[in-house]
Enzyme design. Structure first.
Site, mmCIF file in Angstrom:
data_model
loop_
_atom_site.group_PDB
_atom_site.id
_atom_site.type_symbol
_atom_site.label_atom_id
_atom_site.label_comp_id
_atom_site.label_asym_id
_atom_site.label_seq_id
_atom_site.Cartn_x
_atom_site.Cartn_y
_atom_site.Cartn_z
ATOM 1 N N GLN A 1 -8.176 -0.413 3.018
ATOM 2 C CA GLN A 1 -8.910 -0.839 3.990
ATOM 3 C C GLN A 1 -10.439 -1.329 3.405
ATOM 4 O O GLN A 1 -11.215 -1.641 4.062
ATOM 5 C CB GLN A 1 -9.120 -0.109 5.150
ATOM 6 C CG GLN A 1 -8.040 0.180 5.949
ATOM 7 C CD GLN A 1 -7.519 -1.168 6.700
ATOM 8 O OE1 GLN A 1 -8.342 -2.011 6.931
ATOM 9 N NE2 GLN A 1 -6.465 -1.024 7.252
ATOM 10 N N GLY B 1 0.640 -1.181 0.037
ATOM 11 C CA GLY B 1 0.067 0.104 0.016
ATOM 12 C C GLY B 1 0.866 1.220 -0.147
ATOM 13 O O GLY B 1 0.523 2.102 -0.633
ATOM 14 N N ASN C 1 -8.181 4.219 8.068
ATOM 15 C CA ASN C 1 -7.717 3.006 8.568
ATOM 16 C C ASN C 1 -7.639 2.938 10.021
ATOM 17 O O ASN C 1 -7.746 1.918 10.713
ATOM 18 C CB ASN C 1 -6.323 2.845 7.967
ATOM 19 C CG ASN C 1 -5.300 4.065 8.364
ATOM 20 O OD1 ASN C 1 -5.599 5.172 7.970
ATOM 21 N ND2 ASN C 1 -4.482 4.144 9.270
ATOM 22 N N CYS D 1 1.265 1.932 11.537
ATOM 23 C CA CYS D 1 2.469 2.449 11.114
ATOM 24 C C CYS D 1 2.724 3.688 12.004
ATOM 25 O O CYS D 1 3.643 4.314 11.740
ATOM 26 C CB CYS D 1 1.984 2.884 9.728
ATOM 27 S SG CYS D 1 1.975 1.746 8.563
ATOM 28 N N HIS E 1 -1.461 -8.071 2.308
ATOM 29 C CA HIS E 1 -1.442 -8.724 3.778
ATOM 30 C C HIS E 1 -2.632 -8.107 4.519
ATOM 31 O O HIS E 1 -2.978 -8.581 5.553
ATOM 32 C CB HIS E 1 -0.266 -8.175 4.152
ATOM 33 C CG HIS E 1 -0.167 -6.901 4.699
ATOM 34 N ND1 HIS E 1 -0.194 -6.434 5.942
ATOM 35 C CD2 HIS E 1 0.033 -5.498 4.070
ATOM 36 C CE1 HIS E 1 -0.183 -4.898 6.276
ATOM 37 N NE2 HIS E 1 0.091 -4.519 5.058
#
Length: 390
Positions: A178, A69, A149, A325, A200
């Site tokens: 998402q 992404g 997200n 993240c 993932h």
């Protein structure tokens, strides 16, 4: 442990693992090689491209493979802005984007582009009228995520696409990391020019993603090499990972309705549970149709989110503070701040995210853990601190 962090990453599906293992064993060729072993590998790459394209309703030639992404978002944003700079230097995004989008725009500001960062309402949604007011003749790119997200708020992509339909010189990029395999998406009908996704998040392999790039849209690459992916992403293809991603995307789209029905039921139960605990505050829209079915977000005002994450882990539940993240920082959530949340709420946010795999018993255990954690932490904060004078 009950894993409730599927928005961060997902365990790989056994069928995906099996498909990747078979390719690793039997198809080791370089897809750029001209001999039979290389040609066989190239066929797997192209078949993977066709499978993903069919799943998201686009043409195979519009799919570009990436490492995930973050690279998809960077390639779309930096590539489009730099390629079409001659048209204008104004860009629009939002204050709630993932770091891989937000920081890309910060970088472009340093290159001389002018960026408008749109706010959101108290539920976390972009106001389309504010976007419309921000558009100028110099606007070359708008980037708005499909689903936030952190909060799970669904953004009005259909309305934004209709708004930009009469502005062919303004491209629309959507971070759909998402959303793919979880919500209905139709890039052609929605007027999306660029769309990012990651394997993932869909029980596929890490380090693999794709970018839908509408036919006719050109991007300036930021890597040099052998010319793979039409020169946008040079380098020898990771054939096993691409096969795994294609299988994961196809399976996720096929299971999308079942996923929505299953997770929506658990989401409502968790929202009700949070609402019944006085110390906790639910974040997002009260209307379930405006929220992604697999994400619930709440805060414990007065308590740092990292403390909540640790306390829930001690109860056997794995959750996230903010995006994976950006977790581990003590800064307030940029998303909650954009929603107008006070500091005490913005530093105490926690995300629960789930999948098709959770049972009713799992959700009951999570609710019990939330109740215990709120009670235990509340009793700690209520105790007078020893050694302090009144």
């Amino acid at each position: 442990m009950i894993y409730m962090d599927y928005a961060a990453t997902t365990p790989m599906d056994e069928e995906v693992i099996g498909a990747m293992a078979e390719v690793m064993r039997s198809h080791y060729g370089n897809p750029s090689s001209l001999h039979r072993i290389g040609v066989e590998a190239d066929k797997l790459v192209q078949r993977s491209r066709e499978t993903i394209a069919a799943a998201v309703g686009v043409n195979p030639g519009e799919i570009r493979f990436t490492s995930g992404g973050t690279e998809s978002n960077n390639l779309a944003i930096l590539g489009a802005a730099r390629r079409y700079r001659s048209r204008g230097t104004h860009l629009i995004t939002t204050r709630i984007e993932h770091a891989s989008v937000y920081e890309a725009f910060r970088l472009l500001e340093k290159e001389g582009f002018r960026v408008t960062y749109l706010g959101v309402d108290e539920t976390g949604a972009v106001r389309v009228e504010e976007l419309e007011a921000a558009l100028t003749d110099e606007t070359i790119l708008v980037s708005v995520m499909a689903v936030n997200n952190e909060m799970g708020r669904i953004q009005p992509i259909d309305d934004i696409g209709r708004l930009l339909k009469s502005r062919p010189r303004t491209l629309l990029h959507v971070d759909a990391v998402q959303a793919v395999g979880k919500l209905p998406l139709d890039p052609k009908a929605q007027g999306i020019d660029l769309l990012s996704a990651a394997a993932h998040k869909l029980h596929g392999p890490k380090g693999t993603g794709f970018l839908y790039c509408r036919e006719g849209v050109e991007l300036q690459p930021f890597m040099a090499g052998g010319g793979q992916e039409d020169g946008l992403r040079p380098g020898t293809e990771n054939v096993p990972a691409l096969v795994g991603m294609a299988k994961a995307v196809r399976m996720a789209v096929e299971r999308q309705e079942a996923f929505a029905a299953h997770t929506s039921a658990w989401r409502q139960k968790l929202v009700d549970c949070i609402g019944a605990i006085p110390a906790l505050r639910y974040n997002g829209s009260p209307h379930s149709e405006e929220m992604a079915p697999h994400i619930v977000h709440f805060s414990y005002p007065g308590m740092k989110s990292e403390v909540l994450v640790y306390a829930l882990e001690q109860q056997g539940v794995c959750v996230s503070a903010r995006s994976a993240c950006s977790s581990g920082t003590e800064r307030p959530s940029r998303v909650l701040e954009a929603m107008g949340a006070p500091y005490a709420v913005a530093v105490s946010g926690v995300r629960l995210s789930f999948s098709l795999r959770e049972s009713a018993e799992d959700i009951e255990r999570v609710c019990s853990a939330l109740t215990r954690v709120a009670r235990d932490l509340g009793s700690v904060t209520a105790e007078p601190q020893k050694g302090r004078r009144s």
